[in-house]
Design a protein around this motif. Structure first.
Motif, PDB file in Angstrom:
ATOM      1  N   ASP A 258      10.540  -9.923  10.377  1.00  0.00           N
ATOM      2  CA  ASP A 258      10.414  -8.993  11.498  1.00  0.00           C
ATOM      3  C   ASP A 258       8.999  -8.421  11.576  1.00  0.00           C
ATOM      4  O   ASP A 258       8.468  -8.233  12.670  1.00  0.00           O
ATOM      5  CB  ASP A 258      11.442  -7.868  11.374  1.00  0.00           C
ATOM      6  CG  ASP A 258      12.864  -8.337  11.664  1.00  0.00           C
ATOM      7  OD1 ASP A 258      13.027  -9.420  12.278  1.00  0.00           O
ATOM      8  OD2 ASP A 258      13.812  -7.626  11.283  1.00  0.00           O
ATOM      9  N   ASP A 259       8.373  -8.167  10.422  1.00  0.00           N
ATOM     10  CA  ASP A 259       6.991  -7.663  10.412  1.00  0.00           C
ATOM     11  C   ASP A 259       6.035  -8.698  10.989  1.00  0.00           C
ATOM     12  O   ASP A 259       5.127  -8.361  11.751  1.00  0.00           O
ATOM     13  CB  ASP A 259       6.552  -7.297   8.995  1.00  0.00           C
ATOM     14  CG  ASP A 259       7.196  -6.007   8.485  1.00  0.00           C
ATOM     15  OD1 ASP A 259       7.719  -5.227   9.312  1.00  0.00           O
ATOM     16  OD2 ASP A 259       7.157  -5.790   7.268  1.00  0.00           O
ATOM     17  N   GLU A 260       6.239  -9.966  10.627  1.00  0.00           N
ATOM     18  CA  GLU A 260       5.385 -11.034  11.151  1.00  0.00           C
ATOM     19  C   GLU A 260       5.581 -11.204  12.657  1.00  0.00           C
ATOM     20  O   GLU A 260       4.613 -11.409  13.395  1.00  0.00           O
ATOM     21  CB  GLU A 260       5.671 -12.343  10.434  1.00  0.00           C
ATOM     22  CG  GLU A 260       5.205 -12.350   8.991  1.00  0.00           C
ATOM     23  CD  GLU A 260       5.720 -13.533   8.196  1.00  0.00           C
ATOM     24  OE1 GLU A 260       4.986 -13.960   7.293  1.00  0.00           O
ATOM     25  OE2 GLU A 260       6.835 -14.022   8.474  1.00  0.00           O
ATOM     26  N   LYS A 261       6.808 -11.099  13.115  1.00  0.00           N
ATOM     27  CA  LYS A 261       7.087 -11.196  14.549  1.00  0.00           C
ATOM     28  C   LYS A 261       6.419 -10.056  15.307  1.00  0.00           C
ATOM     29  O   LYS A 261       5.829 -10.260  16.363  1.00  0.00           O
ATOM     30  CB  LYS A 261       8.586 -11.177  14.814  1.00  0.00           C
ATOM     31  CG  LYS A 261       9.307 -12.435  14.406  1.00  0.00           C
ATOM     32  CD  LYS A 261      10.794 -12.301  14.677  1.00  0.00           C
ATOM     33  CE  LYS A 261      11.586 -13.461  14.141  1.00  0.00           C
ATOM     34  NZ  LYS A 261      13.030 -13.281  14.352  1.00  0.00           N
ATOM     35  N   ALA A 262       6.498  -8.851  14.760  1.00  0.00           N
ATOM     36  CA  ALA A 262       5.887  -7.688  15.398  1.00  0.00           C
ATOM     37  C   ALA A 262       4.370  -7.839  15.442  1.00  0.00           C
ATOM     38  O   ALA A 262       3.731  -7.534  16.452  1.00  0.00           O
ATOM     39  CB  ALA A 262       6.272  -6.406  14.668  1.00  0.00           C
ATOM     40  N   ARG A 263       3.770  -8.324  14.363  1.00  0.00           N
ATOM     41  CA  ARG A 263       2.313  -8.522  14.317  1.00  0.00           C
ATOM     42  C   ARG A 263       1.895  -9.618  15.297  1.00  0.00           C
ATOM     43  O   ARG A 263       0.884  -9.486  15.988  1.00  0.00           O
ATOM     44  CB  ARG A 263       1.873  -8.872  12.888  1.00  0.00           C
ATOM     45  CG  ARG A 263       0.398  -9.068  12.740  1.00  0.00           C
ATOM     46  CD  ARG A 263      -0.385  -7.780  12.956  1.00  0.00           C
ATOM     47  NE  ARG A 263      -1.804  -8.049  12.792  1.00  0.00           N
ATOM     48  CZ  ARG A 263      -2.746  -7.622  13.608  1.00  0.00           C
ATOM     49  NH1 ARG A 263      -2.433  -6.868  14.638  1.00  0.00           N
ATOM     50  NH2 ARG A 263      -3.996  -7.919  13.396  1.00  0.00           N
ATOM     51  N   ALA A 264       2.671 -10.699  15.377  1.00  0.00           N
ATOM     52  CA  ALA A 264       2.374 -11.766  16.330  1.00  0.00           C
ATOM     53  C   ALA A 264       2.428 -11.238  17.760  1.00  0.00           C
ATOM     54  O   ALA A 264       1.571 -11.580  18.590  1.00  0.00           O
ATOM     55  CB  ALA A 264       3.341 -12.926  16.143  1.00  0.00           C
ATOM     56  N   GLN A 265       3.404 -10.403  18.047  1.00  0.00           N
ATOM     57  CA  GLN A 265       3.515  -9.797  19.379  1.00  0.00           C
ATOM     58  C   GLN A 265       2.295  -8.936  19.682  1.00  0.00           C
ATOM     59  O   GLN A 265       1.729  -8.995  20.771  1.00  0.00           O
ATOM     60  CB  GLN A 265       4.797  -8.957  19.464  1.00  0.00           C
ATOM     61  CG  GLN A 265       4.991  -8.207  20.755  1.00  0.00           C
ATOM     62  CD  GLN A 265       5.385  -9.093  21.911  1.00  0.00           C
ATOM     63  OE1 GLN A 265       5.998 -10.136  21.723  1.00  0.00           O
ATOM     64  NE2 GLN A 265       5.033  -8.694  23.114  1.00  0.00           N
ATOM     65  N   GLU A 266       1.876  -8.154  18.716  1.00  0.00           N
ATOM     66  CA  GLU A 266       0.709  -7.287  18.870  1.00  0.00           C
ATOM     67  C   GLU A 266      -0.560  -8.104  19.143  1.00  0.00           C
ATOM     68  O   GLU A 266      -1.334  -7.784  20.047  1.00  0.00           O
ATOM     69  CB  GLU A 266       0.534  -6.461  17.595  1.00  0.00           C
ATOM     70  CG  GLU A 266      -0.581  -5.458  17.617  1.00  0.00           C
ATOM     71  CD  GLU A 266      -0.659  -4.694  16.304  1.00  0.00           C
ATOM     72  OE1 GLU A 266      -1.782  -4.577  15.782  1.00  0.00           O
ATOM     73  OE2 GLU A 266       0.378  -4.224  15.805  1.00  0.00           O
ATOM     74  N   ILE A 267      -0.747  -9.160  18.387  1.00  0.00           N
ATOM     75  CA  ILE A 267      -1.919 -10.024  18.575  1.00  0.00           C
ATOM     76  C   ILE A 267      -1.873 -10.692  19.947  1.00  0.00           C
ATOM     77  O   ILE A 267      -2.888 -10.755  20.652  1.00  0.00           O
ATOM     78  CB  ILE A 267      -2.017 -11.068  17.449  1.00  0.00           C
ATOM     79  CG1 ILE A 267      -2.338 -10.374  16.117  1.00  0.00           C
ATOM     80  CG2 ILE A 267      -3.063 -12.135  17.774  1.00  0.00           C
ATOM     81  CD1 ILE A 267      -2.176 -11.268  14.901  1.00  0.00           C
ATOM     82  N   ALA A 268      -0.708 -11.189  20.336  1.00  0.00           N
ATOM     83  CA  ALA A 268      -0.560 -11.846  21.641  1.00  0.00           C
ATOM     84  C   ALA A 268      -0.877 -10.878  22.781  1.00  0.00           C
ATOM     85  O   ALA A 268      -1.519 -11.253  23.769  1.00  0.00           O
ATOM     86  CB  ALA A 268       0.845 -12.413  21.789  1.00  0.00           C
TER      87      ALA A 268
END
Length: 65
Positions: A8-18
């Motif tokens: 979930d942390d990686e998904k949230a970070r990916a969303q932030e970067i995108a």
């Protein structure tokens, strides 16, 4: 190499970067509206092209147009 499901942390970070990338593409497009295009393997903008490089990263080249 087998990939695992992102946490979930990686998904949230990916969303932030995108979201940051989308905002930057918007700024780039504002320089010359309608000039930013994304296609297979590259993103082009006013006078430039972003492509994968041979080392596995990304590079920016001036456009040949």
């Amino acid at each position: 190499m087998r990939q695992t499901m992102p946490s979930d942390d990686e998904k949230a970070r990916a969303q932030e970067i995108a979201e940051q990338i989308a905002a930057l593409l918007g700024e780039l497009d504002a320089l010359q509206p309608g000039s930013v295009h994304a296609g297979p393997g590259s993103i082009s903008g006013p006078g430039l092209e972003i492509r994968p490089n041979f080392e596995g990263g990304w590079e920016v080249r001036t456009s040949r147009y």
